[in-house]
Each structure stands twice: as C-alpha cells, then as structure tokens.
Design an enzyme around this catalytic site. Sequence first.
Site, PDB file in Angstrom:
ATOM      1  CG  ASP A 134      -2.100   0.895   1.005  1.00  0.00           C
ATOM      2  OD1 ASP A 134      -2.250   1.511   0.203  1.00  0.00           O
ATOM      3  OD2 ASP A 134      -3.042   0.975   1.949  1.00  0.00           O
ATOM      4  CG  ASP A 145       0.430 -11.106  -9.520  1.00  0.00           C
ATOM      5  OD1 ASP A 145       0.357 -11.999 -10.523  1.00  0.00           O
ATOM      6  OD2 ASP A 145       0.969 -11.142  -8.892  1.00  0.00           O
TER       7      ASP A 145
END
Length: 626
Positions: A217, A278
């Site tokens: 994050d 991903d």
Amino acid sequence: MAVSRRAFLGTSGAIGAGTLLAGLGAQSAAADPIAAIGNPVPRPAARNSLRMRTGQPGLQWVTYGYNLPNNANIPEDVWKKNLDWVIREFAPYGYDTICTDGWIESSQRVDKNGYIVSQNDEWTHDFPYWINYLAGHGMKLSIYYNPFWITESARQDRSIKVKGRPDIAVADLTADWDPFTKDKIYWVDPHRDGAKEYVQGYVEHFKAMGVPRLRVDFLAWFETGWDQNLGVVMREHGRESYEMLLDWIDEAAGKDMVVSLVMPNMANHGELERSRGDSFRINDDADKGGWGRLSGGRQDWRPYWTQWSNPFTGLTGWSDVNGPGLIGLDADFLIASSYASDDERRTTVGLFTIAGSPICISDTVDTIGDSAWVFTNPEVIALSKDGLAGKPLFNNNHGYNWDTGSRDTERWIGQLSDGSWIVGLFNRGDEPNTRAIDFAKDLGITDQVKVRDLWARKDLGTMTSYSADLPTHGSALLKITPTEGPVRYDSTVAGWSLGAVFDNETAGYSGRGYATNLDKTDATVSFAVTGGGTGGSRSIQLRYATATGRAADVWVTVTSGSRVAGTARYRLRLPGTGGAWKTARVQVDLVKGRNLVKVVGIGATAPVHLDYLTVEGGPSPKVAGR
C-alpha cells in the site's frame, strides 16, 4: 509528518496538483486513441505468475470492516471469531483467503532481520500460528504490508541486521527525516547499501511462511510524497526509486506469490505497475461503502492516484489493460450491509465479478445481517473461478480519460474459457430504466442462443436479444450460451497488450470491433481457452485482415493450465488480404482445462487486424457483419 489512515480517507478537494502533474508526465486530454495511453514498456506485458495463468481474482474476507469504524487494528479474539464465521459460512462456496489490512503501526515485534512476526503486538499468536490454523481449514492468509517499511523498533536496535548482510544494521537503511508514520514506521532508502537485500528478504520472509499474496500500500506517497486530499504528506522519493523497489518485489515474489499494488499513481497508463503487479487498485477506498462510493462522487479522470474515484468509472477506465493473462483490476472491498437494497447488492457484486475484481467481503459476523446471500450464489462465484475479466461495450478506440462516451459503464460483456458469454446490464440512475443488448450487434451472434439469469438461477429460453426494465440501481447478470459451430473467442473481450488495442474504424468493416496493431513486434492479444475434458491437438483458426496484399507473420503461443510451465509457440503465416477478412489455421496442443492462447505480432509493413479465433470441437454461433 504523521498521517493517519483515517485522515487519508477524507474527501476534501485536491490540492496543488500542478507540480505533481509535471513530475508524473501527465497525459494531455488530446484526441488520441487508446494506444497513446497504453505505451508498451521493455518488459513482458504482465508478471509470469500463477495469478496470471489462472486469471482468478480471489474470493476473500478482509479485516477492513472492523478496522475502519474502530480506526484500530483488529483484536485477536475478534479476529478468531470472524475467521470461524468465514470458515463456516463462506468456505463451502470457495472463499479460501483471509486478508489482513492496514492500521499496522502497532506491529513492532520483529525478528533478527527487522521483519514483523505478528499482526499486532497485543496478539498472543504470531503469523505462522494463524497460517497453520487456516491451513487446517483449507484456507490461506494474505498479508498487508509494504516491504519498503522499517519499524521504529528495528531502527532502535542496532543488533538487527539486514538478511544476508551481517555488516549492515537495518537502522542504517533509513533516516529520521523519512517517516511514513512518525515514530512508528520509516521508508527504506533504496540507494543505500543493503536496501535490496532488506526489501527482497521481507518478501521472502512472508513467502517462507506460506503467504500466497502480499498487499503493498501507499505507493503514490512513496513515489511523489503527495496525496489527492491532503497535498504534500512526506518526502518525494521519485520515479527511479519507485521503479527500483517495484522490480525488487516482483523479482522476490516470483511465480507463486500474488503482488497486490495499492494506491499507485499509474503514470503513463500504468507502464511500470502493469508488468510488476498481479492487481492494482483502480478507485478510492471503499470507506463506509454504499451506493455513493460505488457510483457517485467524482466522475472525471486525473493523472495520479486516484485516476477515477468510484468502481464504475475506474473499472471502465482501466478496462483496456485487463483481460486473460494481464493485470487484474482491484475495486477494493465489498460491504454488503452498507447498501440500501438487494438490488444495489446484486449490482455491486455483479459489476465486480464481470470486471474480474476480487470478491473481498469486509462485513463482519456482527454487521452483515441478512446480506450474506449476495456472496454465496454458486453460479456467480463460478465466473470468478473461471477467471472472467470482461469489459464495458466500447464505442470507439478513444481513451476513457478524455472521452467518457467511448465506453458504456452500464453494459458489460465478457467470455468464459469455454466460449460462453456473460452480459452485465446496470442501472446507475436514480429512477427505473430499461437496459438492453442485441446479440448480433453487440456480440456478433446471429443465431438464437440460450440465456440464463444467473442471479435468479433460471433459464430464460432462446433469444436473439435481451431487454430488462431495471429498478433503481438494479442490474441483470446473464449467461449466453451459443449452440452451433466451433467455439469462437472474440478479440473485443480479449487482453490487449504491448501495443495491441481495440478499434472499430477500418473502412468497410461492419462488425462491432476488433483488435489491431498486430503488425507491431510483440503486440499481443490473449484469450483464455478451454482444452475441454481431455485436451489434445486442436485446430485454431484466426479471422484477420491485412491492410495490403503483403503477408504478415504472427506467433500463436499456448501456455497450458494453472501451473507456471513452459509455453509452446507456433509461427503462422497470414497471407495478405488487401483489406478483406480471411482466415488462417494452425494446429496446437491444449491441455485439459484452461489454456492461455496469445496471438503475438512479429512485425509487418502494414496494419494487421484480428477479429476472433475459433477452436474446433465445441459450440459457437454464426458471426454477424463479418
């Protein structure tokens, strides 16, 4: 500057964007096609990972539903209560992953290399304990953490050394003037000796525990030091440092760990992130949920985090980069209890599902009420398990960042690996509205097809079109099954990468669209194709056109199954067509189940368009206007 997660979730207006835009290389809102914002980079189009092979976005539960309203890390007893609830209520339907989320500053217990060992210092048990607990119930633990971080506890203990570098203290990899959260977590300086070993060691630390997914994050804050709501929040590390750290994580994660990128600026239409993650977050945080977060708020594009504010516009805006074998679109968490009606609940889960976003429940056992049903429809769940990654209907090849009429946010289509179609119709309006789809015009199917309502789990009969009067914020989710001919896979819902893009403007072409730019070396169109119950040799036929009479060559590659294995490659000559549509055939080997089939440009002197490919041995429709 200390900035809490709570502060970050504020909704104040953007501040001081001018400097940031220059730093990000902001794109002009000029009339450029998609290709202008999808520039290829000198890397593969996507990570070579298990997630890319299977396409499965994930069926998960996350702690966010406790973290956000309490602005705190989840206590261990509450964690255990929710784990047992998920195992009991959702695991039977295929939910297999439990996810931690932010509020991680209090995790200061570290090992000899500075890596955290538990979710919270107040917890009795460490990560391995809970990984083993979940494994005993057939589930996995996904961990939220950023390998760019160093805890204050590691900074204060100089006996803590970089893994593999006993000559370097972890404390020497950062500085007092580079905090993420003051006195709790600091950023790694990637230019210091030992930084790479520390960052990659962190990823390997989690991999060694058996963690299948790492959620990383605050990427925008690291890169630019700037937030859309708060302005300058910390030091800008710059794009070179950001790219370096993404490369290190990608390399260490390897083929088996999923890398989830959160809060990326996605400069140049994600040229760095698309091949190093991903999945990536495509809209603002879910916050408290509700219709306003799903469809409301800011509707325009910005060239930095977040480019689009809500899932409807975010999923639409990024739909030119998703697809089989490409990065997944992460629209954040789902809070079923936050919606005003069951219609809104179906719309939310239906949109996330058809776009290929993870289905990540963030209600808790104490808050979900009677809304759990929306997560347990086996026919909807089956779409995620198949790796569906659909797209909105494209009206032209313009970028959605400057032409919001280029894509229809309320009509979505996609194909499963068996060639059947999924159609999602959505009503974002505040009044009842009719939504319709014509199978010949919008899917290219002239025969009648079988239509099934997936929410009602009911066959509707054979049709050539479908129309529904949708209630306020309502939707329909349909499965369309052709009944004749070989299985056809349409390029308009395939994955486009490395220069291949959607188009529908070639003179004389009367269909609804095609993929183009296959004259460019490495330009790729990818499809998820089933090998049926047995696999074996199959004939794949390409319907294509070249702009001149000169021939062009392409590679047809097949990567088989969910295992990360080798790829078979077949060279195919495409005789020149002078603008007409013709077919060319190649024999390939498929395995049982899902195969990733790519058509890859080798280089040609004139444009090469790809309409669709067919695979012998299964049902498919006649084709309209082609």
